[in-house]
Design an enzyme around this catalytic site. Structure first.
Site, mmCIF file in Angstrom:
data_model
loop_
_atom_site.group_PDB
_atom_site.id
_atom_site.type_symbol
_atom_site.label_atom_id
_atom_site.label_comp_id
_atom_site.label_asym_id
_atom_site.label_seq_id
_atom_site.Cartn_x
_atom_site.Cartn_y
_atom_site.Cartn_z
ATOM 1 N N SER A 113 0.811 -1.215 0.000
ATOM 2 C CA SER A 113 0.000 0.000 0.000
ATOM 3 C C SER A 113 0.846 1.268 0.000
ATOM 4 C CB SER A 113 -0.968 -0.021 1.175
ATOM 5 O OG SER A 113 -1.898 1.006 1.031
ATOM 6 N N HIS A 114 0.740 2.061 1.061
ATOM 7 C CA HIS A 114 1.392 3.370 1.066
ATOM 8 C C HIS A 114 2.872 3.299 1.443
ATOM 9 C CE1 HIS A 114 -0.469 2.403 4.929
ATOM 10 N NE2 HIS A 114 0.614 2.918 5.470
ATOM 11 N N ASP A 278 -3.422 6.097 -3.177
ATOM 12 C CA ASP A 278 -2.246 5.477 -2.576
ATOM 13 C C ASP A 278 -1.680 4.371 -3.462
ATOM 14 O OD1 ASP A 278 -4.242 3.598 -2.161
ATOM 15 O OD2 ASP A 278 -3.394 2.911 -0.272
ATOM 16 N N ASP A 280 -1.754 1.089 -3.743
ATOM 17 C CA ASP A 280 -2.585 0.021 -4.318
ATOM 18 C C ASP A 280 -3.970 0.508 -4.725
ATOM 19 O OD1 ASP A 280 -3.143 0.369 -1.591
ATOM 20 O OD2 ASP A 280 -3.937 -1.659 -1.391
ATOM 21 N N ASP A 282 -6.512 1.885 -3.122
ATOM 22 C CA ASP A 282 -7.737 1.729 -2.333
ATOM 23 C C ASP A 282 -8.074 2.958 -1.501
ATOM 24 O OD1 ASP A 282 -5.688 1.340 -0.536
ATOM 25 O OD2 ASP A 282 -6.416 -0.578 0.245
ATOM 26 N N ARG A 283 -7.131 3.927 -1.428
ATOM 27 C CA ARG A 283 -7.454 5.113 -0.621
ATOM 28 C C ARG A 283 -7.396 6.375 -1.470
ATOM 29 N NH1 ARG A 283 -4.110 6.015 3.578
ATOM 30 N NH2 ARG A 283 -2.460 4.681 2.796
ATOM 31 N N LYS A 377 -11.893 -0.876 0.168
ATOM 32 C CA LYS A 377 -12.003 0.557 -0.051
ATOM 33 C C LYS A 377 -11.531 0.851 -1.462
ATOM 34 C CE LYS A 377 -7.847 1.106 2.851
ATOM 35 N NZ LYS A 377 -7.556 -0.243 3.363
HETATM 36 C C1 VG1 Z 1 -3.607 2.013 8.155
HETATM 37 C C2 VG1 Z 1 -4.852 2.851 8.311
HETATM 38 C C3 VG1 Z 1 -6.073 1.966 8.263
HETATM 39 C C4 VG1 Z 1 -6.063 1.177 6.951
HETATM 40 C C5 VG1 Z 1 -4.752 0.411 6.843
HETATM 41 C C6 VG1 Z 1 -4.634 -0.327 5.523
HETATM 42 O O1 VG1 Z 1 -3.519 1.083 9.201
HETATM 43 O O2 VG1 Z 1 -4.828 3.566 9.534
HETATM 44 O O3 VG1 Z 1 -7.232 2.749 8.367
HETATM 45 O O4 VG1 Z 1 -7.141 0.289 6.907
HETATM 46 O O5 VG1 Z 1 -3.658 1.313 6.924
HETATM 47 O O6 VG1 Z 1 -4.795 0.551 4.473
HETATM 48 P P1 VG1 Z 1 -2.580 1.312 10.468
HETATM 49 O O7 VG1 Z 1 -2.645 0.043 11.266
HETATM 50 O O8 VG1 Z 1 -1.229 1.635 9.920
HETATM 51 O O9 VG1 Z 1 -3.150 2.477 11.204
HETATM 52 V V1 VG1 Z 1 -3.917 0.372 3.079
HETATM 53 O O10 VG1 Z 1 -4.299 1.541 2.061
HETATM 54 O O11 VG1 Z 1 -2.383 0.185 3.645
HETATM 55 O O12 VG1 Z 1 -4.402 -1.131 2.406
HETATM 56 CO CO CO Z 2 -3.849 1.017 0.258
#
Ligand code: VG1
Ligand code: CO
Length: 544
Positions: A113-114, A278, A280, A282-283, A377
């Protein structure tokens, strides 16, 4: 084609966090490391032989090699068909859509992801189940248990599959089907949104849009849908080519990391609408001209305006938000007379509510919004939803949010992230506050009186499963709150997230600067946790 059984050993550090397994690329490149995880997933899926799987990733470094490894292992494990996005690419929401549409048993999504990518960055993998959503805890726990006892993985010897050419190729008895990563997803978007109206808006002289794909997976989707199908002028999508290291950036759609977009949206000749996604896909972050929409407000605005959009014209069955997300959407739900559910952080907790028809829209403060159209998402979906609302209402982003506050009041909200904190110190900060929770009610800190405090626990209304330790909450007399939790997605040290929220009913004070409005809560949080002092930080690394 002969199946090879490769001996392996159980290994540590495999507990899938909120979004699957994330580690440094070098860790994933160790012989057998990815294989161990993938075989552990395969070993806990009783219906694997003869099944269909979906496979793709966000294009980060190691994506290509991992896709080939997984294809060989799938063939060796008796999978009948693997649907792969061309070039090994699939955004997380598009993978979810493909799993649902193809009747697949599940899917493997390659993404951290990010988290930054590249040879020195992170890699990741997650397993999604047949509803298209992230594996629930009972599945991730079974995978983890299997990683503790695994002694072999299965693979076949074969040349790499050409992932650039659409169509089916046999790999042993398995078919590898390479598909356009965008087509099926785009068709779903056409069903949900008024594409005629969107086209009229995006081709209107004077209307300008900037979508920052941050060199991650949404580039091809945004080029095809926003510029291709909806006619936005070429150049509306920036950083639209996925790169293995995301161009050296950090594909997190927030004002700190999406600074190029923010620069454009705050310039004298700023476009009307800005958005970023982001790694992947999804955000999302939504930005008006010189106006950033907080994700919690974005969810509330989508809920309040949903019936303006064809896919949601019949109204919402309910809404759901993660616990740290602001209560702005709760107020909309109340006004609409629909239920509002509160879940722990992570999209997997929405799956049951969506499957049971108890929620139509879901969202997280971390810029994740989505609906029952898939089980993830969905960043580009949120962008199209906003554009559809703009097209119908004919107002600016800022006007829409300000009117929303006038009607429902404003939940002044912010998240402060302290990244790369020493893990021991971070855990101790959280442990100390957890220990102090019972002593807090009635105490006054930094001039604010504490009403109650707890460690958030959740019982799934559908399957009864219980999740504890999901975030420390301190509520004050006036309804304001702070939440403290440890991130489950980082790979370096620990990330502490501090969430701050205060309700402001008075429209005359809605213009107040967010951080200034939250200063008493920021002071109270420091008094309660000593977070800055103990982590040696002056300021958060990221403020959203
Ligand atoms: C973070 C965000 C959470 C989200 C998760 C995965 O998790 O706060 O809301 O669902 O990333 O998103 P954490 O545990 O770091 O707070 V993504 O876009 O990485 O699939
Ligand atoms: Co993501």
């Amino acid at each position: 084609m002969q199946v090879k059984t490769v001996p392996t050993r159980p290994f540590d550090g495999q507990l899938p966090g909120t979004s699957g397994l994330r580690k440094k690329v070098a860790v994933f490149q160790q012989p057998g490391y990815l294989e161990n995880f993938v075989q552990s997933v395969f070993d806990v899926l009783p219906d694997l032989p003869g099944s269909t799987l979906v496979l793709g990733g966000d294009g980060r470094f190691h994506n290509d090699a991992a896709v080939q490894t997984i294809l060989r292992m799938a063939a060796a494990n008796g999978v009948a068909r693997v649907i792969v996005g061309r070039g090994g690419l699939l955004s997380t929401p598009a993978a979810s859509e493909l799993i649902r549409k193809s009747g697949a048993l599940g899917g493997l999504i390659l993404s951290a992801s990010h988290n930054p990518g590249g040879p020195d960055g992170d890699f990741g993998i997650k397993y999604n189940i047949s509803n298209g959503g992230p594996a629930p805890e009972k599945v991730t726990e079974a995978i983890h248990r299997r990683t503790q006892t695994i002694d072999r993985y299965l693979t076949v010897e074969s040349a790499d599959i050409d992932l650039q050419r659409d169509g089916a190729t046999p790999l042993g008895t398995m078919a590898v089907e390479v598909v356009d990563p965008v087509a099926s997803y785009a068709r779903l978007m056409q069903q949900l949104f008024d594409f005629e109206r969107l086209r009229a808006l995006l081709t209107r002289p004077g209307f300008r849009l900037c979508f920052d794909a941050m060199h991650a997976v949404t580039g091809p989707y945004a080029h095809a849908i926003l510029e291709g199908q909806l006619g936005a002028p070429a150049g509306s999508v920036i950083n639209g080519t996925p790169l293995p290291d995301f161009g050296g950036g950090h594909p997190d759609p927030n004002p700190t990391y999406a600074d190029q977009l923010i620069g454009r949206m705050f310039a004298a000749d700023a476009p009307d609408f800005g958005a970023a996604s982001d790694g992947d896909g999804d955000r999302n972050m939504i930005v008006g001209r010189r106006f950033i929409v907080t994700p919690s407000d974005s969810l509330a605005v989508l809920a309040a305006n949903a019936t303006l959009v064809p896919g949601y014209a019949a109204g919402l069955k309910g809404v759901a938000r993660s616990m740290p997300t602001s209560g702005a959407v709760d107020r909309v739900a109340q006004a609409l007379g629909i239920p509002c559910h509160e879940t722990p952080t992570g999209w997997k907790f929405f799956g049951n509510l969506l499957d049971a028809g108890m929620a139509t829209l879901c969202g997280e403060e971390s810029a994740g919004t989505g609906s029952d159209h898939v089980r993830e998402k969905d960043g580009l979906w949120a962008v199209l939803f906003w554009l559809n609302i703009l097209a119908v209402r004919g107002q600016s982003v800022e006007q829409i949010v300000r009117e929303h506050w006038q009607r429902h009041g404003r939940n002044v909200y912010s998240r402060h992230d302290y990244e790369g904190v020493d893990a021991g110190i971070a855990r101790q900060i959280v442990a100390d506050l957890r220990d102090a929770l019972p002593t807090l009610p009635g105490r006054t800190v930094a001039g604010l009186k504490i009403a109650r405090a707890d460690d958030f626990g959740y019982t799934d209304t559908v399957d009864g499963s219980v999740s504890r330790g999901q975030g420390l909450r301190v509520f004050f007399d006036d309804g304001a709150r702070i939440v403290l939790r440890l991130s489950g997605t980082g790979t370096e040290g620990a990330t502490l997230r501090l969430y701050l929220e205060r309700f402001e009913p008075d429209a005359a004070r809605h213009g107040i600067e967010t951080q200034a409005a939250l200063q008493p809560l920021i002071d109270a949080a420091e008094a309660l946790t000593g977070l800055k002092a103990r982590s040696g930080r002056q300021q958060p690394d990221v403020i959203t």
